[in-house]
Design a protein around this motif. Sequence first.
Motif, PDB file in Angstrom:
ATOM      1  N   GLU A  93      91.479  16.506  59.205  1.00 19.27           N
ATOM      2  CA  GLU A  93      90.239  16.804  59.921  1.00 19.27           C
ATOM      3  C   GLU A  93      89.057  16.924  58.965  1.00 19.27           C
ATOM      4  N   ILE A  94      89.332  17.395  57.748  1.00 16.70           N
ATOM      5  CA  ILE A  94      88.298  17.501  56.713  1.00 16.70           C
ATOM      6  C   ILE A  94      88.837  16.832  55.457  1.00 16.70           C
ATOM      7  N   PHE A  95      88.046  15.946  54.848  1.00 21.61           N
ATOM      8  CA  PHE A  95      88.537  15.233  53.675  1.00 21.61           C
ATOM      9  C   PHE A  95      87.429  15.041  52.648  1.00 21.61           C
ATOM     10  N   LYS A 112      82.325  17.183  51.322  1.00 25.23           N
ATOM     11  CA  LYS A 112      83.393  17.191  52.308  1.00 25.23           C
ATOM     12  C   LYS A 112      82.894  16.505  53.575  1.00 25.23           C
ATOM     13  N   PHE A 113      83.815  15.853  54.266  1.00 26.63           N
ATOM     14  CA  PHE A 113      83.462  15.123  55.475  1.00 26.63           C
ATOM     15  C   PHE A 113      84.422  15.509  56.598  1.00 26.63           C
ATOM     16  N   LYS A 114      83.897  15.576  57.820  1.00 28.10           N
ATOM     17  CA  LYS A 114      84.728  15.870  58.982  1.00 28.10           C
ATOM     18  C   LYS A 114      85.087  14.560  59.671  1.00 28.10           C
ATOM     19  N   ARG A 115      86.373  14.413  59.939  1.00 22.67           N
ATOM     20  CA  ARG A 115      86.866  13.158  60.516  1.00 22.67           C
ATOM     21  C   ARG A 115      86.131  12.785  61.797  1.00 22.67           C
ATOM     22  N   ASP A 116      86.000  13.727  62.717  1.00 26.19           N
ATOM     23  CA  ASP A 116      85.376  13.419  64.005  1.00 26.19           C
ATOM     24  C   ASP A 116      83.917  13.004  63.831  1.00 26.19           C
ATOM     25  N   GLU A 117      83.222  13.656  62.893  1.00 22.42           N
ATOM     26  CA  GLU A 117      81.821  13.308  62.657  1.00 22.42           C
ATOM     27  C   GLU A 117      81.693  11.900  62.076  1.00 22.42           C
ATOM     28  N   ILE A 118      82.603  11.561  61.165  1.00 27.13           N
ATOM     29  CA  ILE A 118      82.552  10.231  60.551  1.00 27.13           C
ATOM     30  C   ILE A 118      82.896   9.153  61.574  1.00 27.13           C
ATOM     31  N   VAL A 119      83.879   9.426  62.423  1.00 28.65           N
ATOM     32  CA  VAL A 119      84.241   8.455  63.466  1.00 28.65           C
ATOM     33  C   VAL A 119      83.059   8.231  64.405  1.00 28.65           C
ATOM     34  N   GLU A 120      82.403   9.311  64.807  1.00 27.55           N
ATOM     35  CA  GLU A 120      81.236   9.182  65.686  1.00 27.55           C
ATOM     36  C   GLU A 120      80.105   8.434  64.990  1.00 27.55           C
ATOM     37  N   TRP A 121      79.921   8.723  63.710  1.00 25.88           N
ATOM     38  CA  TRP A 121      78.868   8.052  62.937  1.00 25.88           C
ATOM     39  C   TRP A 121      79.141   6.553  62.832  1.00 25.88           C
ATOM     40  N   LEU A 122      80.391   6.201  62.533  1.00 26.17           N
ATOM     41  CA  LEU A 122      80.758   4.793  62.431  1.00 26.17           C
ATOM     42  C   LEU A 122      80.647   4.094  63.782  1.00 26.17           C
ATOM     43  N   THR A 153      74.517  10.241  51.342  1.00 26.47           N
ATOM     44  CA  THR A 153      74.519  11.707  51.407  1.00 26.47           C
ATOM     45  C   THR A 153      73.177  12.258  50.937  1.00 26.47           C
ATOM     46  N   ARG A 154      72.587  11.582  49.966  1.00 29.72           N
ATOM     47  CA  ARG A 154      71.291  12.049  49.458  1.00 29.72           C
ATOM     48  C   ARG A 154      70.180  11.817  50.475  1.00 29.72           C
ATOM     49  N   THR A 155      70.272  10.703  51.190  1.00 27.18           N
ATOM     50  CA  THR A 155      69.237  10.388  52.179  1.00 27.18           C
ATOM     51  C   THR A 155      69.599  10.919  53.566  1.00 27.18           C
ATOM     52  N   LYS A 156      70.741  11.620  53.631  1.00 25.19           N
ATOM     53  CA  LYS A 156      71.218  12.234  54.876  1.00 25.19           C
ATOM     54  C   LYS A 156      71.463  11.195  55.971  1.00 25.19           C
ATOM     55  N   GLU A 157      71.925  10.026  55.544  1.00 28.87           N
ATOM     56  CA  GLU A 157      72.244   8.972  56.505  1.00 28.87           C
ATOM     57  C   GLU A 157      73.680   9.056  56.991  1.00 28.87           C
ATOM     58  N   ILE A 158      74.480   9.922  56.370  1.00 26.04           N
ATOM     59  CA  ILE A 158      75.867  10.090  56.775  1.00 26.04           C
ATOM     60  C   ILE A 158      76.149  11.587  56.869  1.00 26.04           C
ATOM     61  N   PRO A 159      76.861  12.032  57.897  1.00 32.73           N
ATOM     62  CA  PRO A 159      77.137  13.471  58.014  1.00 32.73           C
ATOM     63  C   PRO A 159      78.086  13.946  56.919  1.00 32.73           C
ATOM     64  N   CYS A 160      77.706  14.999  56.227  1.00 31.46           N
ATOM     65  CA  CYS A 160      78.553  15.535  55.165  1.00 31.46           C
ATOM     66  C   CYS A 160      78.304  17.027  55.025  1.00 31.46           C
ATOM     67  N   HIS A 161      79.188  17.670  54.298  1.00 30.95           N
ATOM     68  CA  HIS A 161      79.096  19.107  54.066  1.00 30.95           C
ATOM     69  C   HIS A 161      79.372  19.357  52.591  1.00 30.95           C
ATOM     70  N   ARG A 162      78.763  20.377  52.046  1.00 35.04           N
ATOM     71  CA  ARG A 162      78.927  20.680  50.628  1.00 35.04           C
ATOM     72  C   ARG A 162      79.731  21.956  50.452  1.00 35.04           C
ATOM     73  N   SER A 163      80.561  21.958  49.408  1.00 36.64           N
ATOM     74  CA  SER A 163      81.344  23.144  49.081  1.00 36.64           C
ATOM     75  C   SER A 163      81.443  23.242  47.566  1.00 36.64           C
ATOM     76  N   GLY A 164      82.122  24.266  47.081  1.00 38.37           N
ATOM     77  CA  GLY A 164      82.294  24.417  45.643  1.00 38.37           C
ATOM     78  C   GLY A 164      81.061  24.989  44.974  1.00 38.37           C
ATOM     79  N   THR A 165      81.069  24.974  43.639  1.00 44.53           N
ATOM     80  CA  THR A 165      79.975  25.534  42.857  1.00 44.53           C
ATOM     81  C   THR A 165      78.665  24.823  43.162  1.00 44.53           C
ATOM     82  N   ASN A 166      77.684  25.585  43.619  1.00 38.32           N
ATOM     83  CA  ASN A 166      76.357  25.042  43.940  1.00 38.32           C
ATOM     84  C   ASN A 166      76.412  23.909  44.959  1.00 38.32           C
TER      85      ASN A 166
END
Length: 266
Positions: A188-190, A228-238, A210-223
């Motif tokens: 679900e998250i990859f 990270k990407f959510k499967r359902d969001e990527i499928v909908e985006w595609l 990701t920099r231009t926010k043209e694809i849904p993504c999420h940030r984790s880790g230091t700073n």
Amino acid sequence: MILTLKTPLEQLIGKLLKGEVTALSEKRLYLYVENLTNGDKGKLRQALKDIDDMVAKWKDGYFISVYEERVIAFNRSKLAITPQELDDIYHEENYLLKSGKIALLVDYLYESIAKYGFINEHHQDAVESACFYHDMEFLRKEWECLVLAPIMSLRDIVCSMLGMGCDTPKSESQTSSRPLKRIEDYPEIFDLGTCCELTGYAKDTIYKWTRTKEIPCHRSGTNGRKLKFKRDEIVEWLTARKQETKDEFIKRKESELASRYIYNNL
């Protein structure tokens, strides 16, 4: 340094690794190998071994430094690590430095890549994104690729004169016997690598989006440096990009994955 036909192989490789050799055409390299070995199979095999040994020794001469990044994360309370563990990292890296190894840092890799020159603006954007997200593995691979490019060309010529293929190791996807993947098989998250596999887009392209926010993504880790990407969001985006229904997209994508699996296992 300008390559001459009498340059010793060890000296040539050393200069290539330092980026000190200019005017290296494929024809020039071929003439160099021909002059070095006279087409003798034994000398060609020795040259191939020497090239591989020197590249392996070079790769063993550096390490990815993590101390500075972890200190910053520790000071910001974003990393569960003890002061003793930080000291251990410091002493380990200090030992490696004293033994003559090079510490790979973000700035060092960026400056080294920039010195060789970016392939195009998309490549520069991908490298800058990797610096921002502290993707050391991506930066290291890009740096290695640029440094080793002329040496790999030299190696390919030696292999061709031996009547060998370039014997590039197969990737996991080429050798794996894993079952065919369906969309639902993806987590679900990859991470970025899985996103590239699912979407079929290259890493630098995903970085740019990701920099231009043209694809849904999420940030984790230091700073927030890890993507990270959510499967359902990527499928909908595609699906939206392809102007297909979700079911049509899933059917087409699973067909592509199946075809890719069959091709890689021929």
